[in-house]
Scaffold this active site. Structure first.
Site, PDB file in Angstrom:
ATOM      1  N   ARG A  22     -52.119 -56.076  41.188  1.00 31.42           N
ATOM      2  CA  ARG A  22     -52.699 -55.113  40.823  1.00 31.42           C
ATOM      3  C   ARG A  22     -54.231 -55.357  40.572  1.00 31.42           C
ATOM      4  NH1 ARG A  22     -50.117 -54.809  35.790  1.00 31.42           N
ATOM      5  NH2 ARG A  22     -49.803 -57.198  35.633  1.00 31.42           N
ATOM      6  N   ASN A  40     -46.302 -52.740  38.025  1.00 30.36           N
ATOM      7  CA  ASN A  40     -44.882 -53.697  38.251  1.00 30.36           C
ATOM      8  C   ASN A  40     -44.040 -52.825  38.234  1.00 30.36           C
ATOM      9  OD1 ASN A  40     -46.887 -55.836  39.112  1.00 30.36           O
ATOM     10  ND2 ASN A  40     -46.519 -56.933  37.505  1.00 30.36           N
TER      11      ASN A  40
END
Length: 102
Positions: A22, A40
């Site tokens: 990320r 996520n």
């Protein structure tokens, strides 16, 4: 900056959680001047929505297949979205802004 704008949602599969995916995606996207978010998923995938100039979005899609060191990407699904000035989500993010969600 002018040019064709594009907005996509990508779902990335493989070993993509717990490897800094990320933060890496945020850094890559902001470096390309893209707006969006990344998060996520419960199933182990990562989802991102990116918007900006077509060339930059295409470059980011290629980079998603590579991922950061430690990641192993097995599949990337791309969904084209209506660009509408390439705003993302509620439209609160602008070019170069990128949200990082848990």
């Amino acid at each position: 900056m002018t040019g064709h704008r594009r907005k996509v949602q990508a779902r990335i599969y493989g070993n993509v959680q717990g490897v800094g995916f990320r933060a890496w995606a945020r850094d890559e996207a902001t470096g390309l001047g893209l707006a969006g978010w990344v998060c996520n998923e419960a199933d182990g995938a990562v989802t991102t929505q990116i918007a900006g100039l077509d060339e930059a979005v295409s470059t980011m899609i290629k980079r998603l297949w590579e991922g950061p060191a430690g990641a192993s990407v097995s599949k990337v699904d791309i969904e084209e979205l209506v660009a509408e000035n390439a705003s993302v989500g509620s439209g609160s993010l602008h070019e170069g802004e990128f949200g990082l969600a848990s």
